[in-house]
Design a protein around this motif. Sequence first.
Motif, PDB file in Angstrom:
ATOM      1  N   LYS A 114       0.810  -1.219   0.000  1.00  0.00           N
ATOM      2  CA  LYS A 114       0.000   0.000   0.000  1.00  0.00           C
ATOM      3  C   LYS A 114       0.841   1.266   0.000  1.00  0.00           C
ATOM      4  O   LYS A 114       0.566   2.204  -0.747  1.00  0.00           O
ATOM      5  CB  LYS A 114      -0.917  -0.034   1.223  1.00  0.00           C
ATOM      6  CG  LYS A 114      -1.909   1.117   1.298  1.00  0.00           C
ATOM      7  CD  LYS A 114      -2.859   0.911   2.462  1.00  0.00           C
ATOM      8  CE  LYS A 114      -3.898   2.005   2.553  1.00  0.00           C
ATOM      9  NZ  LYS A 114      -4.845   1.788   3.668  1.00  0.00           N
ATOM     10  N   TYR A 115       1.891   1.313   0.824  1.00  0.00           N
ATOM     11  CA  TYR A 115       2.670   2.538   0.952  1.00  0.00           C
ATOM     12  C   TYR A 115       4.014   2.450   0.227  1.00  0.00           C
ATOM     13  O   TYR A 115       5.007   3.000   0.681  1.00  0.00           O
ATOM     14  CB  TYR A 115       2.858   2.887   2.426  1.00  0.00           C
ATOM     15  CG  TYR A 115       1.555   3.223   3.112  1.00  0.00           C
ATOM     16  CD1 TYR A 115       0.899   4.416   2.848  1.00  0.00           C
ATOM     17  CD2 TYR A 115       0.965   2.333   4.002  1.00  0.00           C
ATOM     18  CE1 TYR A 115      -0.315   4.719   3.448  1.00  0.00           C
ATOM     19  CE2 TYR A 115      -0.244   2.630   4.613  1.00  0.00           C
ATOM     20  CZ  TYR A 115      -0.878   3.824   4.332  1.00  0.00           C
ATOM     21  OH  TYR A 115      -2.076   4.120   4.930  1.00  0.00           O
ATOM     22  N   ASP A 116       4.029   1.787  -0.911  1.00  0.00           N
ATOM     23  CA  ASP A 116       5.213   1.759  -1.767  1.00  0.00           C
ATOM     24  C   ASP A 116       5.242   2.999  -2.659  1.00  0.00           C
ATOM     25  O   ASP A 116       4.195   3.591  -2.965  1.00  0.00           O
ATOM     26  CB  ASP A 116       5.218   0.509  -2.656  1.00  0.00           C
ATOM     27  CG  ASP A 116       5.676  -0.735  -1.911  1.00  0.00           C
ATOM     28  OD1 ASP A 116       6.133  -0.599  -0.754  1.00  0.00           O
ATOM     29  OD2 ASP A 116       5.586  -1.831  -2.491  1.00  0.00           O
ATOM     30  N   PHE A 117       6.445   3.370  -3.077  1.00  0.00           N
ATOM     31  CA  PHE A 117       6.589   4.457  -4.045  1.00  0.00           C
ATOM     32  C   PHE A 117       5.751   4.150  -5.287  1.00  0.00           C
ATOM     33  O   PHE A 117       5.795   3.050  -5.827  1.00  0.00           O
ATOM     34  CB  PHE A 117       8.068   4.589  -4.452  1.00  0.00           C
ATOM     35  CG  PHE A 117       8.318   5.640  -5.504  1.00  0.00           C
ATOM     36  CD1 PHE A 117       8.570   6.948  -5.147  1.00  0.00           C
ATOM     37  CD2 PHE A 117       8.303   5.304  -6.852  1.00  0.00           C
ATOM     38  CE1 PHE A 117       8.809   7.919  -6.111  1.00  0.00           C
ATOM     39  CE2 PHE A 117       8.531   6.264  -7.829  1.00  0.00           C
ATOM     40  CZ  PHE A 117       8.787   7.573  -7.461  1.00  0.00           C
ATOM     41  N   SER A 144      -6.433   4.381  -3.458  1.00  0.00           N
ATOM     42  CA  SER A 144      -7.187   4.157  -4.699  1.00  0.00           C
ATOM     43  C   SER A 144      -7.111   2.723  -5.188  1.00  0.00           C
ATOM     44  O   SER A 144      -7.828   2.341  -6.106  1.00  0.00           O
ATOM     45  CB  SER A 144      -6.652   5.075  -5.803  1.00  0.00           C
ATOM     46  OG  SER A 144      -5.382   4.606  -6.265  1.00  0.00           O
ATOM     47  N   LYS A 145      -6.194   1.941  -4.604  1.00  0.00           N
ATOM     48  CA  LYS A 145      -5.924   0.566  -5.036  1.00  0.00           C
ATOM     49  C   LYS A 145      -5.385   0.529  -6.457  1.00  0.00           C
ATOM     50  O   LYS A 145      -5.602  -0.428  -7.203  1.00  0.00           O
ATOM     51  CB  LYS A 145      -7.171  -0.314  -4.893  1.00  0.00           C
ATOM     52  CG  LYS A 145      -7.668  -0.424  -3.458  1.00  0.00           C
ATOM     53  CD  LYS A 145      -8.862  -1.344  -3.330  1.00  0.00           C
ATOM     54  CE  LYS A 145      -9.319  -1.434  -1.879  1.00  0.00           C
ATOM     55  NZ  LYS A 145     -10.511  -2.304  -1.718  1.00  0.00           N
ATOM     56  N   LEU A 146      -4.651   1.587  -6.836  1.00  0.00           N
ATOM     57  CA  LEU A 146      -3.944   1.651  -8.106  1.00  0.00           C
ATOM     58  C   LEU A 146      -2.509   2.094  -7.845  1.00  0.00           C
ATOM     59  O   LEU A 146      -2.224   2.711  -6.817  1.00  0.00           O
ATOM     60  CB  LEU A 146      -4.614   2.640  -9.070  1.00  0.00           C
ATOM     61  CG  LEU A 146      -6.011   2.296  -9.563  1.00  0.00           C
ATOM     62  CD1 LEU A 146      -6.612   3.483 -10.321  1.00  0.00           C
ATOM     63  CD2 LEU A 146      -5.990   1.058 -10.462  1.00  0.00           C
ATOM     64  N   CYS A 147      -1.614   1.781  -8.770  1.00  0.00           N
ATOM     65  CA  CYS A 147      -0.228   2.217  -8.637  1.00  0.00           C
ATOM     66  C   CYS A 147       0.408   2.309 -10.023  1.00  0.00           C
ATOM     67  O   CYS A 147      -0.131   1.794 -11.012  1.00  0.00           O
ATOM     68  CB  CYS A 147       0.568   1.270  -7.741  1.00  0.00           C
ATOM     69  SG  CYS A 147       0.714  -0.415  -8.387  1.00  0.00           S
ATOM     70  N   LEU A 148       1.552   2.977 -10.101  1.00  0.00           N
ATOM     71  CA  LEU A 148       2.301   3.062 -11.356  1.00  0.00           C
ATOM     72  C   LEU A 148       2.966   1.727 -11.635  1.00  0.00           C
ATOM     73  O   LEU A 148       3.386   1.022 -10.719  1.00  0.00           O
ATOM     74  CB  LEU A 148       3.381   4.143 -11.264  1.00  0.00           C
ATOM     75  CG  LEU A 148       2.945   5.541 -10.823  1.00  0.00           C
ATOM     76  CD1 LEU A 148       4.141   6.483 -10.850  1.00  0.00           C
ATOM     77  CD2 LEU A 148       1.828   6.069 -11.699  1.00  0.00           C
TER      78      LEU A 148
END
Length: 224
Positions: A28-31, A183-187
Amino acid sequence: MCADDVVYYDEIIKGKKIVLPDDKGNKKYDFGSIFWVPILYFEQNRQIWRPSEYEDEGTTARFFCIQEMGEDAFKESTPLRNPRLESTEEFPVVRAKKRPCVFIKNHETHKTNPNCQVIPMYAIDDELGRRKPKYSDDFVDEIRSLKYGHLFYLDMDSHKKMKSSVLRLDLNVCIPRNYLEYSKLCLNDEVAEILSDHIVRFYTETVNKETIYEEIMKENKYYL
């Protein structure tokens, strides 16, 4: 690569630019994780809420009114008990909007509610899908080619939860974690790597060597 041999970073990235964390095992709290965060607009006015009626010998405010921030701001003679306000404090009049933001890092200064560094995203299209006037096609193409150190382009994600946006590195904010809505999304990894190098360039005016980012900068003749 397009006309005039300009390299757009998003065209050399394969696959989805924004993904579900489960697709790559992100925490969850990753870059690169994306959160909804209330972003304040301090620059849009210089006004404060000042008490207009008091109770309890002037230590409790019953009503407030908006005033321009004058020379006496932050110089009240008497602190308030309710609501609590020291004589050197004010209630600023500030608008805020919840925006998607890219998570950068935790600042472990507070164990239960650490401050988090995030970069806000600004959609380039309006609610009807029309391009906003300030984001001309030429300007967006320049951002995609990494011309500006303080701006970074993100394409619309395939889940349709985010609009194509510009990241404003110059408006990054530090905010307590309890204000972040996941948001449950990431790059994806490649986009996150290029953004990381872009951040290094913005803050240090240097470019990491032997990276995709450096190659793009050289091809586009933006090399520092």
